[in-house]
Design a protein around this motif. Structure first.
Motif, PDB file in Angstrom:
ATOM      1  N   ILE A 195      -1.173 -21.387 -56.936  1.00 42.80           N
ATOM      2  CA  ILE A 195      -2.407 -21.665 -57.673  1.00 42.80           C
ATOM      3  C   ILE A 195      -3.549 -20.768 -57.226  1.00 42.80           C
ATOM      4  O   ILE A 195      -4.414 -20.403 -58.020  1.00 42.80           O
ATOM      5  N   ILE A 196      -3.552 -20.383 -55.959  1.00 41.85           N
ATOM      6  CA  ILE A 196      -4.626 -19.530 -55.461  1.00 41.85           C
ATOM      7  C   ILE A 196      -4.055 -18.344 -54.713  1.00 41.85           C
ATOM      8  O   ILE A 196      -2.908 -18.349 -54.257  1.00 41.85           O
ATOM      9  N   GLY A 197      -4.880 -17.322 -54.600  1.00 41.35           N
ATOM     10  CA  GLY A 197      -4.563 -16.153 -53.796  1.00 41.35           C
ATOM     11  C   GLY A 197      -5.827 -15.698 -53.099  1.00 41.35           C
ATOM     12  O   GLY A 197      -6.901 -16.291 -53.268  1.00 41.35           O
ATOM     13  N   GLY A 198      -5.733 -14.662 -52.326  1.00 38.09           N
ATOM     14  CA  GLY A 198      -6.900 -14.167 -51.616  1.00 38.09           C
ATOM     15  C   GLY A 198      -7.420 -12.890 -52.230  1.00 38.09           C
ATOM     16  O   GLY A 198      -7.113 -12.548 -53.381  1.00 38.09           O
ATOM     17  N   TYR A 199      -8.218 -12.176 -51.457  1.00 43.09           N
ATOM     18  CA  TYR A 199      -8.773 -10.902 -51.877  1.00 43.09           C
ATOM     19  C   TYR A 199      -7.862  -9.764 -51.396  1.00 43.09           C
ATOM     20  O   TYR A 199      -7.044  -9.964 -50.485  1.00 43.09           O
ATOM     21  N   PRO A 200      -7.988  -8.587 -51.979  1.00 39.50           N
ATOM     22  CA  PRO A 200      -7.128  -7.455 -51.584  1.00 39.50           C
ATOM     23  C   PRO A 200      -7.192  -7.104 -50.104  1.00 39.50           C
ATOM     24  O   PRO A 200      -6.235  -6.544 -49.552  1.00 39.50           O
ATOM     25  N   ASP A 201      -8.306  -7.453 -49.441  1.00 40.20           N
ATOM     26  CA  ASP A 201      -8.428  -7.120 -48.016  1.00 40.20           C
ATOM     27  C   ASP A 201      -7.776  -8.165 -47.112  1.00 40.20           C
ATOM     28  O   ASP A 201      -7.913  -8.107 -45.900  1.00 40.20           O
ATOM     29  N   GLY A 202      -7.063  -9.143 -47.706  1.00 40.97           N
ATOM     30  CA  GLY A 202      -6.358 -10.146 -46.912  1.00 40.97           C
ATOM     31  C   GLY A 202      -7.190 -11.348 -46.520  1.00 40.97           C
ATOM     32  O   GLY A 202      -6.736 -12.174 -45.726  1.00 40.97           O
ATOM     33  N   THR A 203      -8.388 -11.460 -47.062  1.00 44.27           N
ATOM     34  CA  THR A 203      -9.252 -12.596 -46.747  1.00 44.27           C
ATOM     35  C   THR A 203      -9.225 -13.626 -47.879  1.00 44.27           C
ATOM     36  O   THR A 203      -8.830 -13.316 -49.009  1.00 44.27           O
ATOM     37  N   PHE A 204      -9.682 -14.836 -47.559  1.00 43.29           N
ATOM     38  CA  PHE A 204      -9.841 -15.872 -48.577  1.00 43.29           C
ATOM     39  C   PHE A 204     -11.316 -16.166 -48.812  1.00 43.29           C
ATOM     40  O   PHE A 204     -11.695 -16.633 -49.872  1.00 43.29           O
ATOM     41  N   ARG A 205     -12.142 -15.864 -47.823  1.00 47.02           N
ATOM     42  CA  ARG A 205     -13.583 -16.100 -47.874  1.00 47.02           C
ATOM     43  C   ARG A 205     -13.869 -17.583 -48.167  1.00 47.02           C
ATOM     44  O   ARG A 205     -14.477 -17.933 -49.178  1.00 47.02           O
ATOM     45  N   PRO A 206     -13.437 -18.456 -47.254  1.00 47.68           N
ATOM     46  CA  PRO A 206     -13.515 -19.896 -47.501  1.00 47.68           C
ATOM     47  C   PRO A 206     -14.925 -20.445 -47.649  1.00 47.68           C
ATOM     48  O   PRO A 206     -15.137 -21.438 -48.346  1.00 47.68           O
ATOM     49  N   ASN A 207     -15.890 -19.819 -46.983  1.00 52.36           N
ATOM     50  CA  ASN A 207     -17.255 -20.338 -47.004  1.00 52.36           C
ATOM     51  C   ASN A 207     -18.109 -19.741 -48.111  1.00 52.36           C
ATOM     52  O   ASN A 207     -19.302 -20.044 -48.213  1.00 52.36           O
ATOM     53  N   GLU A 208     -17.504 -18.902 -48.932  1.00 49.75           N
ATOM     54  CA  GLU A 208     -18.230 -18.290 -50.036  1.00 49.75           C
ATOM     55  C   GLU A 208     -18.310 -19.273 -51.205  1.00 49.75           C
ATOM     56  O   GLU A 208     -17.309 -19.905 -51.554  1.00 49.75           O
ATOM     57  N   PRO A 209     -19.486 -19.446 -51.812  1.00 49.70           N
ATOM     58  CA  PRO A 209     -19.584 -20.370 -52.952  1.00 49.70           C
ATOM     59  C   PRO A 209     -18.639 -19.946 -54.076  1.00 49.70           C
ATOM     60  O   PRO A 209     -18.496 -18.766 -54.367  1.00 49.70           O
TER      61      PRO A 209
END
Length: 466
Positions: free
Chosen positions: A57-71
């Motif tokens: 259902i979800i994936g991250g960004y190309p740099d390998g991050t998910f950025r959990p605290n980003e709105p």
């Protein structure tokens, strides 16, 4: 070589004809590492993210991050919802948006979610990059998963006047979203990517849900209604009345309380206000009454279950504040917290037959707060309030006709309102700020969802915005 090739073909045909069984859903805790370098395994949010990642259902960004605290943006939330609900993108949608072109990578996602009625724009604007608030999140998830609107208040800062009142209560009662330790939901706060992942994981799988929710909002009155029942004190009985059948169930009687030598207590009497919070009923009572003048001079609070005795326990006395038992006023319950007032300088008018409340007199009250997190009651503030008490209507047993609640002090879930000779004031229980609402000289006050209804000393009615 030919035989080896035939064997490969046979194996291929065998597996192609065998039905593919969907992998069983995996639940946390997980043994494999989390696939995002900016998240650590082991906390609740990381497990929720992993749960959605394993379901595709979800994936991250190309740099390998998910950025959990980003709105999370409206476009990102829409994409996650469509995957979670397995809704295919529309092939040739006709809808147009003023702020999303048909060439945009978000267009098909937003057109599809708009068509399904889960997330819609306003005046032709879809606002794909706009942050999603907690209130918007609750409304989106309620619509997406076809949950009913719920009218039971759950959070101190979400009144019935809030546009997402039913949505937020629904998210809480369905164990999708919880509140904060102070009993608030903070509906205007933005939702982060990790938070939305947690909400979505709970919405799609019962095993991921929160524990049973509690309401942080109590109801107070002579009669309190909830879930098709009315609760009130009739004579010397606490009763539960089925609104449909009118059947009465006696929860407690005065005879259920032990007597003390030399002390006359009144636990139940017509006109006593009660407080309902979740499954518990709280009753402020007269812990000592002058047998000569029939005036109370000591107060207490007991609680009982609204369904009746639990494990043979019919009630429990609450040890609130023994040092101020002679002047405890305006007791209220919010979640696990108690608020009440006491007189700074103890007066004895409760059992003084010559007391005349028609005289405009102010007295200094002290607001106290008690909770499981405090070792003893905490003094919050001092303020002046007019000496006017609510009536004990319906009782014929006693010469006194007042309760321990001041007409000049009222609580809603977030605010204490009070009036004195200087006017009408509001003290915010959450941020500790006081504001003056009016210079009106009041003699009575009632609260609605949006207003403070004042009766002035001349009998004129005024409506003040909260």
């Amino acid at each position: 070589m030919k035989r080896f090739f035939i064997s490969l073909v046979t194996l291929f045909l065998l597996f192609s004809l065998t039905p593919i069984v969907e992998a069983e859903t995996e639940y946390p805790p997980y043994n494999d590492p989390i696939p995002f370098k900016d998240m650590q395994k082991g906390n609740g949010a990381s497990w929720d993210v992993m749960f959605l990642y394993k379901k595709g259902i979800i994936g991250g960004y190309p740099d390998g991050t998910f950025r959990p605290n980003e709105p999370i943006t409206r476009a990102q939330a829409s994409a996650m919802l469509l995957k979670a609900l397995d809704i295919p993108l529309l092939r040739n949608p006709s809808v147009t948006f003023k702020d999303v072109s048909k060439q945009s990578s978000h267009y098909l996602t937003l057109a599809t979610i708009n068509e399904k009625g889960i997330l819609r724009g306003e005046n032709g604007f879809m606002r794909p990059a706009e942050q999603t608030t907690r209130a918007q999140m609750a409304a989106i998830l309620r619509r997406a998963f076809d949950l009913p609107l719920e009218q039971k208040p759950m959070f101190r800062d979400v009144s019935t006047a809030h546009w997402a009142f039913g949505d937020i209560n629904s998210a809480a009662l369905n164990r999708i979203a919880g509140g904060y330790q102070d009993g608030t939901f903070k509906p205007g706060n933005p939702v982060t990517r990790a938070q939305f992942s947690s909400f979505l994981a709970r919405a799609i799988d019962d095993k991921m849900k929160l524990p049973e929710p509690i309401s942080y909002v109590s109801q107070k009155g002579i009669v309190v209604e909830e879930d098709g029942f009315m609760y009130t004190v009739k004579g010397q009985k606490l009763v539960k009345i089925n609104k449909k059948t009118k059947e009465e169930t006696v929860l407690l009687t005065e005879r259920d309380f032990p007597t003390q030598d030399g002390v006359f207590e009144v636990h139940l009497e017509t006109g006593f206000p009660i407080i309902l919070q979740n499954n518990m009923i709280y009753v402020p009572y007269w812990a000592a009454v002058s047998q000569v003048a029939d005036y109370p001079y000591m107060y207490g609070v007991f609680q009982t279950n609204k369904h009746g005795a639990i494990n043979n326990t019919r009630y429990m006395d609450i040890a609130i504040d023994a040092n101020h038992a002679m002047s405890m006023r305006n007791f209220n319950v919010y979640g696990h917290d108690y608020y009440y007032t006491v007189e700074k300088n103890l007066r004895y008018f409760d059992y003084n037959p010559i007391f005349d409340e028609s005289v405009n007199v102010d007295q200094t009250l002290v607001l106290y707060h008690d909770s499981p997190n405090t070792m003893k009651p905490v003094k919050v503030m001092e303020f002046d309030a007019r000496v006017i008490f609510e009536r004990l209507d319906g009782s014929t047993r006693f010469s006194t006709n007042i309760t321990q609640n001041n007409k000049s002090v009222k609580f809603d879930p977030t605010t204490m309102f009070y009036f004195n000779k200087k006017g009408v004031f509001a003290y915010n229980l959450l941020d500790g700020k006081t504001k003056k609402l009016s210079t009106i000289q009041a003699k009575d006050m009632k609260l609605t969802d949006k207003t403070v209804e004042i009766t002035d000393v001349k009998g004129k009615k005024h409506s003040l915005k909260k």
